[in-house]
Write a protein that holds these residues in place. Structure first.
Motif, mmCIF file in Angstrom:
data_model
loop_
_atom_site.group_PDB
_atom_site.id
_atom_site.type_symbol
_atom_site.label_atom_id
_atom_site.label_comp_id
_atom_site.label_asym_id
_atom_site.label_seq_id
_atom_site.Cartn_x
_atom_site.Cartn_y
_atom_site.Cartn_z
ATOM 1 N N ASN A 52 0.721 -0.999 0.114
ATOM 2 C CA ASN A 52 -0.012 0.075 -0.030
ATOM 3 C C ASN A 52 0.873 1.165 0.007
ATOM 4 O O ASN A 52 0.578 2.422 0.654
ATOM 5 N N LEU A 53 2.023 1.064 -0.668
ATOM 6 C CA LEU A 53 2.982 2.290 -0.690
ATOM 7 C C LEU A 53 3.184 2.831 -2.316
ATOM 8 O O LEU A 53 2.945 1.844 -3.049
ATOM 9 N N ALA A 54 3.177 4.260 -2.252
ATOM 10 C CA ALA A 54 3.470 4.553 -3.366
ATOM 11 C C ALA A 54 5.023 4.780 -3.700
ATOM 12 O O ALA A 54 5.752 4.815 -2.661
ATOM 13 N N ALA A 55 5.618 4.890 -4.971
ATOM 14 C CA ALA A 55 6.863 4.964 -5.204
ATOM 15 C C ALA A 55 7.678 5.946 -4.202
ATOM 16 O O ALA A 55 8.889 5.798 -3.872
ATOM 17 N N LEU B 274 -3.213 -10.945 -14.936
ATOM 18 C CA LEU B 274 -2.953 -9.508 -15.622
ATOM 19 C C LEU B 274 -3.089 -8.452 -14.570
ATOM 20 O O LEU B 274 -4.243 -8.198 -13.920
ATOM 21 N N ILE B 275 -1.968 -7.655 -14.344
ATOM 22 C CA ILE B 275 -1.969 -6.771 -13.429
ATOM 23 C C ILE B 275 -1.353 -5.210 -13.945
ATOM 24 O O ILE B 275 -0.401 -5.229 -14.430
ATOM 25 N N ASN B 276 -2.009 -4.433 -13.363
ATOM 26 C CA ASN B 276 -1.199 -2.927 -13.509
ATOM 27 C C ASN B 276 -0.819 -2.763 -11.984
ATOM 28 O O ASN B 276 -1.558 -2.711 -11.086
ATOM 29 N N CYS B 277 0.456 -2.998 -11.858
ATOM 30 C CA CYS B 277 1.274 -2.754 -10.676
ATOM 31 C C CYS B 277 1.159 -1.555 -9.997
ATOM 32 O O CYS B 277 1.652 -1.468 -8.582
ATOM 33 N N GLN B 278 0.840 -0.326 -10.566
ATOM 34 C CA GLN B 278 1.018 0.760 -9.792
ATOM 35 C C GLN B 278 -0.153 1.024 -8.766
ATOM 36 O O GLN B 278 -1.538 0.560 -8.930
ATOM 37 N N VAL B 279 0.086 1.571 -7.533
ATOM 38 C CA VAL B 279 -0.652 1.609 -6.519
ATOM 39 C C VAL B 279 -2.169 2.259 -6.498
ATOM 40 O O VAL B 279 -2.957 1.587 -6.213
ATOM 41 N N ARG B 280 -2.191 3.034 -7.578
ATOM 42 C CA ARG B 280 -3.587 3.555 -7.694
ATOM 43 C C ARG B 280 -4.452 2.708 -8.606
ATOM 44 O O ARG B 280 -5.616 2.843 -8.512
ATOM 45 N N ASN B 281 -3.684 1.901 -9.177
ATOM 46 C CA ASN B 281 -4.487 1.064 -10.034
ATOM 47 C C ASN B 281 -4.472 -0.303 -9.825
ATOM 48 O O ASN B 281 -5.060 -1.024 -10.574
ATOM 49 N N LEU B 282 -4.110 -0.795 -8.718
ATOM 50 C CA LEU B 282 -3.970 -2.318 -8.409
ATOM 51 C C LEU B 282 -5.070 -3.056 -8.548
ATOM 52 O O LEU B 282 -4.840 -4.348 -9.220
ATOM 53 N N SER B 283 -6.291 -2.477 -8.101
ATOM 54 C CA SER B 283 -7.350 -3.242 -8.373
ATOM 55 C C SER B 283 -8.154 -3.411 -9.614
ATOM 56 O O SER B 283 -9.190 -4.429 -9.724
#
Ligand SMILES: Nc1nc2c(ncn2[C@@H]2O[C@H](COP(=O)(O)OP(=O)(O)O)[C@@H](O)[C@H]2O)c(=O)[nH]1
Ligand SMILES: [Mg+2]
Length: 385
Positions: A60-63, A194-203
């Motif tokens: 649950n962390l952003a870069a 299939l995943i968007n790994c970025q925290v805003r879009n993880l779901s």
């Protein structure tokens, strides 16, 4: 005496076990699993695949958050790097740089990274899975460990295709899925997410599916750790967490209500009241109600008012760990219970004098509902339902 008997009967009934001994044993196992969670997840794949991004997001962390793994950097070592979950130190994600060139044998690699210490492996690729990824998966399989493939950066594929006149999102996803399966046909039941790994879009894509697949394949103990630590990106995940805690209420009540038979060795919990505090603290962190989690969520969904939502007395009581610790050092046993009773709605203050299975059960149940309802409101306000 008779109320003691009915209390014991109620506890046995709630446990679904035939005797108090068995109920106690089962309760101790359940609470131990719940409060002493440990999970080690190895994340591997080529440089640039999205390992660090995924590890941050699942924590649950952003870069650019404190403690985040650096993203967009080239690794120069095969040393595994551990990243702890921000509120659950027993949950560790290991960043394992990819095998790299084919001169590195999968066997040597696994030995070098001490494969045995991981509960399962995640192999990430943003393109086709390479020969090395496949070799590695085969070696992991030989060692009877679980592994999952993540095809990352799905958002990029979707964006690129969306410019075509004939674009159809579902079809595009199915096509990528089929390609991945074809690419991994050596494995009968390869699981690709299939995943968007970025925290805003993880779901957005298969993250929920990944969680439910893991839930169905991990042991009970590891399942507890996973569901507690996974970030809440949807109501479905929150409800899974709530259910897990609900199923443990009887066990926590039995152990803290003073009717359990002699504790089994190995149980690390010292006093009855500490089980209640530990139970609520676990819910609080797992539901993402701590200030830092709320802050990160409000930034992620761009809704600053989330931080200012009205909090219940129990949430506020748990909000500052130092306050809680202070309370604990100043109060012992029954006083802690009394303090908790004063924070939980519908329990009543005199209840502490009558500590029993029934009373602790109600305290835990109502407290859990209070925390779950707060988390549901947060989620609704965040627009994540
Ligand atoms: N659009 C998009 N970019 C991603 C995704 N995953 C990672 N990235 C970006 O890809 C780059 C490499 O990611 P990183 O996590 O550092 O890869 P690593 O070398 O495997 O640890 C970074 O600029 C990330 O922001 C994703 O799912 N979607
Ligand atoms: Mg990295």
């Amino acid at each position: 005496m008779s109320s003691q008997y009915s209390d014991i009967n109620e506890a046995i009934w709630a446990s679904g076990k035939p005797t108090l001994e068995e109920a106690t044993r089962c309760a101790q196992e359940k609470i131990n699993d719940m409060l002493n969670i440990s999970l080690s997840i190895a994340v591997t794949g080529d440089t640039g695949a999205g390992k660090s991004t995924f590890i941050n997001s699942i924590r649950n962390l952003a870069a650019d958050d404190e403690g985040a793994a650096k993203t967009g950097v080239v690794e120069t070592t095969v040393e595994p790097t551990p990243y702890q979950h921000p509120t659950m130190p027993g949950v560790v994600f290991w960043d394992l740089p990819g095998i790299g060139s084919s001169t590195f044998l999968a066997k040597t690699y696994l030995k070098q990274v001490q494969f045995d210490k991981y509960d399962f492996f995640i192999i990430i690729s943003s393109e086709r899975f390479r020969e090395n990824d496949i070799m590695l998966a085969k070696e992991i399989q030989k060692r009877k460990k679980l592994f999952y493939f993540i095809r990352s950066k799905i958002d990029n594929d979707i964006r690129a295709e969306s410019y075509k006149r004939s674009f159809n999102r579902e079809e595009t996803l199915s096509k990528i899925r089929r390609n991945c399966q074809e690419n991994l046909k050596e494995f009968k039941n390869a699981k690709v997410f299939l995943i968007n790994c970025q925290v805003r879009n993880l779901s957005e894509y298969d993250f929920k599916l990944l969680v439910s697949t893991l839930m169905s394949e991990l042991s009970e103990k590891k399942k507890q750790a996973l569901i507690q630590s996974v970030p809440i990106h949807s109501l479905e995940i929150l409800e899974k967490k709530v259910k897990m805690f609900e199923e443990a209420v009887w066990a926590a009540a039995l152990l803290s209500g003073g009717i359990a038979v002699v504790p089994l060795p190995g149980l690390s919990l010292a006093c009855d009241a500490s089980i209640l505090v530990a139970f609520f603290t676990s819910c609080y962190h797992s539901f993402g109600l701590d200030d830092k989690s709320l802050e990160r969520l409000s930034e992620r969904v761009n809704k600053p008012h989330l931080k200012a939502l009205r909090k219940s007395p129990l949430v506020l009581g748990l909000a500052s760990e130092s306050t809680m610790r202070l309370q604990l050092s100043a109060l012992v046993g029954q006083s802690v219970v009394e303090y908790l009773c004063s924070l939980v709605p519908g329990v009543g203050s005199g209840i502490a004098a009558l500590m029993s299975f029934g009373c602790t059960y109600k305290l835990l149940k109502n407290g859990l509902k209070d925390l779950a309802d707060t988390a549901r409101i947060v989620l609704r306000e965040a627009g994540l339902q």
